[in-house]
Design an enzyme around this catalytic site. Structure first.
Site, mmCIF file in Angstrom:
data_model
loop_
_atom_site.group_PDB
_atom_site.id
_atom_site.type_symbol
_atom_site.label_atom_id
_atom_site.label_comp_id
_atom_site.label_asym_id
_atom_site.label_seq_id
_atom_site.Cartn_x
_atom_site.Cartn_y
_atom_site.Cartn_z
ATOM 1 N N SER A 108 0.848 -1.193 0.000
ATOM 2 C CA SER A 108 0.000 0.000 0.000
ATOM 3 C C SER A 108 0.878 1.235 0.000
ATOM 4 C CB SER A 108 -0.893 0.015 1.242
ATOM 5 O OG SER A 108 -0.150 0.382 2.401
ATOM 6 N N ASP A 109 0.326 2.363 -0.454
ATOM 7 C CA ASP A 109 1.023 3.612 -0.224
ATOM 8 C C ASP A 109 0.840 3.978 1.252
ATOM 9 O OD1 ASP A 109 2.504 5.912 -0.621
ATOM 10 O OD2 ASP A 109 1.495 6.414 -2.479
ATOM 11 N N TYR A 110 1.560 4.983 1.701
ATOM 12 C CA TYR A 110 1.672 5.302 3.116
ATOM 13 C C TYR A 110 0.290 5.509 3.756
ATOM 14 C CZ TYR A 110 4.427 7.016 7.106
ATOM 15 O OH TYR A 110 5.030 7.170 8.335
#
Length: 769
Positions: A296-298
């Site tokens: 996932s992105d942050y």
């Protein structure tokens, strides 16, 4: 009683040793990786499996004492319990060794960590920002640049980068335009492929080498089309745009063997990408058969709650896993919620097994199980990071990235302003950016030390036979800029104007270095004004009044709107943010020791009102003024063409194109179409030219763009030399995707153009039967 205790202790020791031996069977390097993964997974508890799907940011001084209290202590305890599969932003051999030691020597199974980092355009020795590199159109140089970055990062303990960004975008307002290759899917695919090979090596087996790192294609998908160029915003595009503009560059990275993907913050068709099964399961892992893992992105898993797609943390967790997001970056949700969701029957354990198998596969491919400390060699770190070879490499990349936008003779002169004479000239160098050693490093350079760039002033000072005077003119910023804070510009203080004007009056030539500060582009740096920020435009006009012999050197991370400069300034050099060797690269181009050969990979607008603007647009039903009235596709107040188009870039020499030929006039599907053109260097300098081939399918079941890049070649020509450049077109270049993602190659007439930018060239046509 004592005898019984001794017998029991001996029995337990035998059980432990046997259990340890069973557990370590996966370390047998003679077995295939898939078998080793299966052996390890048999020993893993559900909690340990979920732990592999958990990624934490660096959270304490890992060479110091263990943290006490707060989230840092919780993360530390999770690390010791084997509930962390990856960490990011931990860097340097001492630090990486410390966290790896905990994972390998203190946890039950000893599974090593994969260490991630944003190695976007270099580690400490920085190459140009990716948008600048793309302007070189030099795939081998771009691959080498990524290899230099991988060499330094791996020497510092890192084995995974969150790059390349292969987002296609045509909106200069979006700050992350600096991270990608520009507006074209064909070129973006080629560059994405090259960067993956640079980071990872030519084959999957090369990942086990100590100087390569795993790459990560991002942001999957369509993040480059956020509405209004606004960071973290929604995306609403057609399926035609998705299949033909967005997905090709991602698929190219899969074909290159990329090992990881990162999903994006945006929605697509109303579904956040992190929870989008269509993207992650149907296309990526299904149609493309990608066998690496998705991170996932942050905190993007948690952010699905704010999107309005998940009702709470458990719902967000379930939706992300079911959709195919394998690793949770900094949402803290998988480790907190996933075990319970499996036990409650809300998430199938088979999905957990699939995700963990993917993560372990990459760790095995990196050789981490064979030697967890393979990236922890302090001697190599000292030798590699900042080496002369790496500095030479990024200097070469920087020179190739520079684009000459304009070069004319000012009033009263009979020759172009560039290249500068190497002796006998009085040169005034003006602009705060000219003496800045920090801004040229650009954004996304979190491992680089501040003020380590060669400034333009330092670069020009190497040419000692001219009289060089520097004046700042005005401060660019009104306060210090950082990666985490807003950039605030000086909009009022002009106290340095008079000194700059005096220097300009006394000079033969004025070089002005203007543009954006390094942190003005990148993540969360959206703009609604693409002009020169602060008082720079006023400074430019004031200097021009006293001396029109001005060379404008632009330092920026995105296309700028410079209509006044384009009309008035005789020479304009797009120098981007070129990294560590910025000043040397700029000086060598200005003085003609390197003939600029870069070409734009993203259109420069006349003003922000034209944005998004791009070359591969559609004709519309009213493309021209055919009836001499206002009812056609145009603006009332400005031309609808860009200031500088895609593919545009000048040289100190001249190139002539002639004899465009196609080997036949009609072809059947499956036949190769041979296109050739003669290119001659008719000027006075040796140089390089990017020869570009565009096609147009004028009648199709889905409207096609007026032009599409389908081939290019970077050719070196000595003055007076002629070369015949050949292109091959196949069904792959002629076809397109329909709205269901089916690839079509339709019969009919095709127009082609071979030229020096997307607006100009020689034309011909052929028929596909």
């Amino acid at each position: 009683m004592k005898k019984q205790i001794k017998k029991y202790a001996f029995f337990m020791l035998i059980v432990f040793v046997n259990g340890y031996a069973q557990t370590k069977k996966h370390l047998d390097a003679s077995k295939p990786i898939e078998d080793r993964i299966s052996l390890l997974m048999k020993e893993m508890t559900l909690e340990e499996k979920v732990g592999q799907m958990n990624q934490y940011n660096g959270f304490w001084d890992v060479t110091g004492p263990a943290p006490k209290g707060g989230s840092a202590e919780l993360k530390y305890e999770h690390l010791r319990k084997g509930l962390v599969g990856s960490m990011l932003t931990v860097r340097g051999v001492k630090e990486v060794r410390a966290v790896q030691k905990i994972a390998v020597e203190e946890t039950r199974l000893g599974i090593p960590l994969i260490i991630g980092f944003d190695v976007i355009h270099g580690y400490k020795t920085l190459s140009p920002i990716p948008l600048a590199e793309a302007a070189s159109w030099d795939l081998e140089a771009i691959k080498k640049s990524a290899a230099i970055a991988a060499d330094e990062a791996s020497a510092s303990g890192i084995n995974w980068t969150f790059a390349p960004n292969v987002d296609v975008t045509n909106d200069a307002r979006w700050g992350r335009v600096m991270e990608g290759a520009g507006e074209d899917p064909y070129l973006g695919s080629k560059i994405g492929y090259a960067r993956v090979k640079g980071f990872q090596g030519e084959t999957i087996a090369d990942l086990a080498k100590v100087n390569t790192i795993a790459a990560c294609a991002k942001h999957f998908a369509a993040y480059g089309f956020v509405e209004a160029g606004l960071e973290y915003n929604s995306v609403d595009i057609s399926t035609s745009k998705l299949y033909n503009s967005v997905l090709p560059s991602f698929e190219a990275t899969v074909q290159a063997g990329i090992r990881t993907f990162m999903n994006s913050f945006n929605t697509l068709n109303g579904v956040p990408a992190t929870g989008n099964a269509f993207l992650q399961r149907d296309i990526l892992k299904g149609k493309w058969k990608f066998d690496g893992f998705v991170v996932s992105d942050y905190a993007s898993i948690r952010e699905m709650i704010a999107h309005g797609y998940a009702k709470d943390e458990a719902d967000a967790t379930a939706k992300a896993v079911i959709a195919g997001s394998d690793m949770d970056m900094e949402s803290y949700l998988y480790v907190a919620k996933l075990v319970a969701l499996v036990k409650e029957g809300k998430v199938k354990e088979s999905l957990i097994d699939d995700a963990v198998r993917r993560i372990l596969r990459v760790k095995f491919e990196l050789g981490l199980f064979d030697d967890p400390y393979r990236y922890c060699d302090e001697k190599r770190e000292k030798e590699v990071v900042g080496s002369k070879a790496n500095n030479d490499g990024v200097l070469d990349m920087a020179k190739k990235s520079i684009v000459l936008l304009k070069n004319a003779s000012p009033p009263g002169r009979n020759e172009n302003l560039l290249p500068l004479k190497k002796s006998g000239q009085k040169i005034a160098l003006i602009g705060a950016l000219a003496n800045d050693k920090n801004s040229p490093l650009g954004s996304w350079r979190i491992a680089a030390d501040d003020n380590t760039a060669v400034s333009v002033l330092e670069g020009m000072q190497q040419y000692k036979d001219n009289q060089l005077t520097f004046e700042k003119g005005a401060d660019l910023l009104s306060q210090k800029a950082t990666f985490l804070t807003e950039t605030v510009f000086n909009t009022t203080d002009k106290t340095g104007f008079e000194a700059a004007k005096t220097a300009a009056k006394n000079a033969d030539v004025v070089v002005m270095v203007l543009g954006e500060y390094g942190f003005q582009s990148g993540e969360a740096r959206s703009r609604t004004d693409l002009n020169l920020p602060g008082v720079q435009q006023e400074l430019l006009e004031e200097i021009y009044k006293v001396n029109p012999n001005v060379v404008l050197v632009l330092n920026n991370g995105r296309p700028l709107s410079i209509p006044w400069a384009a009309q008035n300034i005789p020479a304009i050099v797009e120098a981007w943010q070129l990294g560590t060797q910025t000043g040397n690269a700029v000086a060598q181009v200005l003085y003609g020791d390197y003939n600029p050969s870069g070409k734009l990979t993203i259109s420069f607008p006349r003003n922000v009102g034209q944005v998004p603007i791009y070359y591969n647009k559609y004709s519309t039903g009213r493309p021209i003024d055919s009836d001499k009235n206002v009812f056609w596709s145009h603006y009332m107040d400005v031309e609808k063409t860009p200031q500088f188009p895609f593919g545009f870039g000048l040289s100190y020499t001249k190139f002539d194109y002639k004899n465009l030929k196609i080997n036949k006039t009609a072809f059947s599907k499956g036949e190769k179409i041979q296109v050739s053109v003669e290119v001659t260097n008719t000027g006075n300098f040796d140089g390089k030219e990017v020869v570009q081939l565009y096609i147009n399918d004028p009648v199709a079941s889905i409207v096609r763009p007026i032009k599409e890049l389908k081939g290019f070649e970077l050719v070196a020509l000595k003055k007076g030399e002629t070369k015949t450049i050949q292109f091959i077109l196949t069904d792959k270049e002629l076809g397109f995707y329909d709205n269901e993602g089916k690839f079509l190659v339709e019969p009919g007439l095709f127009n082609i153009m071979v030229g020096w930018n997307s607006n100009e060239g020689l034309t011909s046509k052929f028929e596909l039967k």
